[in-house]
Design an enzyme around this catalytic site. Structure first.
Site, PDB file in Angstrom:
ATOM      1  N   GLU A 171       1.072  -1.196  -0.181  1.00 24.06           N
ATOM      2  CA  GLU A 171      -0.093   0.024   0.084  1.00 24.06           C
ATOM      3  C   GLU A 171       0.995   1.062   0.035  1.00 24.06           C
ATOM      4  O   GLU A 171       1.975   1.265   0.689  1.00 24.06           O
ATOM      5  CB  GLU A 171      -0.957  -0.028   1.113  1.00 24.06           C
ATOM      6  CG  GLU A 171      -2.050  -0.722   1.193  1.00 24.06           C
ATOM      7  CD  GLU A 171      -2.957  -0.880   2.450  1.00 24.06           C
ATOM      8  OE1 GLU A 171      -4.031  -1.243   2.580  1.00 24.06           O
ATOM      9  OE2 GLU A 171      -2.398  -0.311   3.422  1.00 24.06           O
ATOM     10  N   LYS A 229      -4.120  -3.561 -23.952  1.00 27.20           N
ATOM     11  CA  LYS A 229      -4.953  -3.574 -25.309  1.00 27.20           C
ATOM     12  C   LYS A 229      -3.846  -3.462 -26.470  1.00 27.20           C
ATOM     13  O   LYS A 229      -3.064  -4.368 -26.429  1.00 27.20           O
ATOM     14  CB  LYS A 229      -6.015  -2.294 -25.573  1.00 27.20           C
ATOM     15  CG  LYS A 229      -7.294  -2.598 -24.591  1.00 27.20           C
ATOM     16  CD  LYS A 229      -8.441  -1.290 -24.633  1.00 27.20           C
ATOM     17  CE  LYS A 229      -9.399  -1.934 -23.598  1.00 27.20           C
ATOM     18  NZ  LYS A 229     -10.402  -0.644 -23.683  1.00 27.20           N
ATOM     19  N   ARG A 238      -2.945  -7.194 -18.050  1.00 29.76           N
ATOM     20  CA  ARG A 238      -4.359  -6.417 -17.821  1.00 29.76           C
ATOM     21  C   ARG A 238      -4.221  -5.369 -16.735  1.00 29.76           C
ATOM     22  O   ARG A 238      -3.675  -5.701 -15.422  1.00 29.76           O
ATOM     23  CB  ARG A 238      -5.294  -7.447 -17.441  1.00 29.76           C
ATOM     24  CG  ARG A 238      -6.707  -7.233 -17.284  1.00 29.76           C
ATOM     25  CD  ARG A 238      -7.531  -8.320 -17.597  1.00 29.76           C
ATOM     26  NE  ARG A 238      -7.285  -8.725 -18.867  1.00 29.76           N
ATOM     27  CZ  ARG A 238      -7.848  -8.279 -19.917  1.00 29.76           C
ATOM     28  NH1 ARG A 238      -8.772  -7.381 -19.681  1.00 29.76           N
ATOM     29  NH2 ARG A 238      -7.602  -8.736 -21.221  1.00 29.76           N
TER      30      ARG A 238
HETATM   31  C1  PLP Z   1     -11.349  -0.470 -22.311  1.00 32.29           C
HETATM   32  C2  PLP Z   1     -11.566   0.750 -22.082  1.00 32.29           C
HETATM   33  C3  PLP Z   1     -11.684   0.998 -20.805  1.00 32.29           C
HETATM   34  C4  PLP Z   1     -11.800   0.226 -19.492  1.00 32.29           C
HETATM   35  O1  PLP Z   1     -10.908  -0.728 -19.506  1.00 32.29           O
HETATM   36  P1  PLP Z   1     -11.084  -2.009 -18.487  1.00 32.29           P
HETATM   37  O2  PLP Z   1      -9.706  -2.364 -18.108  1.00 32.29           O
HETATM   38  O3  PLP Z   1     -11.967  -2.938 -19.023  1.00 32.29           O
HETATM   39  O4  PLP Z   1     -11.719  -1.391 -17.266  1.00 32.29           O
HETATM   40  C5  PLP Z   1     -12.125   2.460 -20.580  1.00 32.29           C
HETATM   41  N1  PLP Z   1     -12.335   3.638 -21.373  1.00 32.29           N
HETATM   42  C6  PLP Z   1     -12.061   3.248 -22.808  1.00 32.29           C
HETATM   43  C7  PLP Z   1     -12.149   3.991 -23.741  1.00 32.29           C
HETATM   44  C8  PLP Z   1     -12.011   1.867 -22.819  1.00 32.29           C
HETATM   45  O5  PLP Z   1     -11.708   1.410 -24.535  1.00 32.29           O
END
Ligand code: PLP
Length: 447
Positions: free
Chosen positions: A82, A255, A261
Site C-alpha cells: 500500500e 490493449k 491487464r
Molecule cells: C477498455 C476501455 C476502458 C476500460 O478498461 P477496463 O480495463 O476494461 O476497465 C475505459 N475506457 C475506454 C475508452 C476503453 O476502451
C-alpha cells in the site's frame, strides 16, 4: 481432460506445502499447475489452444509476451505494498519499490509525461481515479454519448460515472461519422462542464486533441483523454499523443500496448499529488506489484524499435483489412480507419449484428458486436492481436475474403446441423491461416 481433485499427493507423502515437505519451486509455472490441479491446468491449456486456433479480432485484445506473463506469474504476487515507493504502509518493499519506480520512469519516458501512476487495476479504475482527482459528485462532465461510442465510464447509468456525475453526451456527424466539434463546443458553452472527456471504445479515427483542448479552455474545463485503446499506437509513434493537450490521460496497458491487464494514468507535475491520492487511498488499496512489474516489462518492450514497427504495422493492417472488407460489400464506418480498429455495418448483407458475429464465430473468427452511432448495431474488430502474431497485408486480404464468405454463408464444404453451407470449409481455411502464425509455442499434445 477428466476432472481431478486438487492437491492430491502421490504415495501418501505430505501434500505440497505441509510441514516437513520441501517447498516447491515457482519457476515451473504451468508444469506446477498441471501437477497439482489438472482440472484448472486443462482449462488454462484449453484457453491457450482456443486463442491459437481462431482468428482473434477483438479490438481490445492482444497476445502479451512470455516476459510479461513471467512477471505476472511471479512471487511479486505475494507482496503487499500500500502506498508509493519510499512511502509504504508495509515493510519489505525495497524491491517492489524498485519495480514501481522503473515502471513509472519508463512510462514517463515512453509518453513524454511529467508524471505517471502505474497502479490502477484496470482502465475503468484509472478513469474513476481521474474523476476523483478533478471532480466532485454532481459535477457536469461532457463526454462522448454511449450510443455514439462512449465507454461505460463516460456516463452510463449502470456505472459509477452516470450515478455520481451529470453527464452530457456529444456525438458524431451523421454524414461523415466523424466527431461533430461544432456540437462539442456548443454543448460545452451551454452546460459549462467541469471536465471534457475525449476517447471512445469504437471511434476509428484520431480525436483532434488540440480542438478538445481549445473547447475545454474556452469554458474553463479540465480535459481528460481516455486513450485506453490507442495508447499502444501512441507508444509506438503510430498515433498522435494526447499528453501535450490533456490534463490527465487515462489508459489501459493490455490493449494495443500489449502489456498485462491493468490501467495507467499520465498527468502534469502539478496534478501528480491529486492523481496519486485519488488512486491510493481514495479508490484502491494495495498495488498489485506483479502487475506493476509486468507493466514495467511492457513499457520496456514498447520503447524498442520492434514495437514501433509493430504499431505502424497494426495501422497498415487495419487499413488493408478495412478496405478489403469494404470490397466484400460491408459498410465500414467513416469509410476506413486511422487506428487498429474499425466498425462495420452488416445491414447491407441483410444480417443483424448478433447473427453476423455467430456466423463468424462458427468459422473461427472471433470479434465483438457494438453499437453504431446512427443505425442498427454492427461489428467491431481490430488488428492488434493478428499483427502480434506476425500477419501482414496479404493475410488481411485473406481474412476479409474468409469473413465475407462466412457472412454470406458461402464457400466449400458440407453443412452440419446449425451450420451454413460453407462453415466447415471456411473454418478449415481459418485454421490453416492461424496455424502458420502461432501466438506462442504450442503446449505439448499430451496437455
Ligand atoms: C477498455 C476501455 C476502458 C476500460 O478498461 P477496463 O480495463 O476494461 O476497465 C475505459 N475506457 C475506454 C475508452 C476503453 O476502451
Amino acid at each position: 481432460m477428466p476432472a481431478t481433485r486438487a492437491s492430491t499427493s502421490d504415495s501418501g507423502a505430505p501434500p505440497a506445502g505441509a510441514p516437513g515437505r520441501p517447498r516447491p519451486g515457482w519457476e515451473g509455472g504451468f508444469e506446477a499447475l498441471l501437477r497439482q490441479d489438472p482440472e484448472l491446468a486443462g482449462i488454462v491449456a484449453g484457453e491457450a489452444r482456443r486463442q491459437a486456433d481462431a482468428l482473434q479480432l477483438i479490438a481490445a485484445e492482444n497476445f502479451t509476451s512470455p516476459a510479461v506473463l513471467a512477471a505476472l506469474g511471479s512471487p511479486l504476487a505475494n507482496k503487499y505494498a500500500e502506498g508509493y515507493p519510499g512511502a509504504r504502509h508495509h515493510g519489505g518493499c525495497e524491491l517492489v519499490d524498485l519495480a514501481e519506480r522503473i515502471a513509472v520512469d519508463r512510462a514517463k519516458a515512453l509518453f513524454g509525461a511529467e508524471h505517471a501512476n502505474v497502479q490502477p487495476h484496470s482502465g475503468s479504475s484509472a478513469v474513476l481515479a481521474a474523476y476523483a482527482a478533478l471532480l466532485c459528485p454532481g459535477d457536469t462532465v461532457l463526454a462522448m454519448a454511449l450510443p455514439q461510442g462512449g465507454h461505460l465510464t463516460h456516463g452510463s447509468p449502470a456505472n459509477f460515472s452516470g450515478r455520481w456525475f451529470d453527464f452530457v453526451g456529444y456525438g458524431v456527424r451523421r454524414d461523415t461519422g466523424l466527431i461533430d466539434y461544432a456540437q462539442v463546443r456548443a454543448l460545452a458553452r451551454e452546460h459549462r462542464p467541469k471536465a471534457v472527456v475525449c476517447g471512445s471504445v469504437s471511434y476509428p479515427r484520431h480525436p483532434d486533441y488540440a480542438a478538445f483542448r481549445d473547447i475545454a479552455d474556452e469554458v474553463g474545463a479540465y480535459l481528460v483523454a481516455d486513450a485506453a485503446h490507442p495508447i499502444g499506437l501512441i507508444a509506438g509513434g503510430a498515433a498522435p499523443s494526447p499528453v501535450p493537450y490533456a490534463d490527465v490521460v487515462c489508459a489501459t496497458t493490455h490493449k494495443v500496448l500489449r502489456g498485462p491487464r491493468g490501467g495507467l494514468l499520465l498527468c502534469r507535475a502539478d496534478l501528480a499529488g491529486r492523481i496519486d491520492r485519488a488512486v491510493f487511498p481514495f479508490t484502491q488499496g494495495g498495488g498489485q506489484m506483479h502487475t506493476v512489474a509486468a507493466k514495467a516489462v511492457a513499457f520496456g518492450e514498447a520503447a524498442g524499435p520492434a514495437f514501433t514497427a509493430y504499431a505502424h504495422q497494426v495501422v497498415a493492417n487495419a487499413r488493408t483489412l478495412a478496405a478489403a472488407l469494404a470490397a466484400e460489400g460491408l459498410t465500414v464506418t467513416t469509410g476506413g480507419t486511422d487506428t487498429h480498429m474499425m466498425t462495420l455495418d452488416v445491414s447491407g448483407l441483410a444480417l443483424d449484428a448478433v447473427t453476423a458475429r455467430g456466423r463468424l464465430a462458427a468459422c473461427g473468427v472471433v470479434l465483438d458486436t457494438c453499437g453504431l452511432p446512427h443505425g442498427a448495431p454492427g461489428l467491431r474488430l481490430g488488428a492488434a492481436a493478428v499483427t502480434t502474431q506476425g500477419m501482414r497485408e496479404p493475410e488481411m486480404a485473406r481474412i476479409a475474403v474468409l469473413m465475407g464468405a462466412a457472412l454470406r454463408g458461402e464457400g466449400p464444404g458440407g453443412a452440419g446441423a446449425g451450420e451454413t453451407r460453407g462453415t466447415r470449409g471456411i473454418r478449415s481455411a481459418v485454421a490453416e491461416l492461424v496455424a502458420a502464425f502461432p501466438p506462442y509455442r504450442p503446449y505439448p499434445d499430451h496437455i
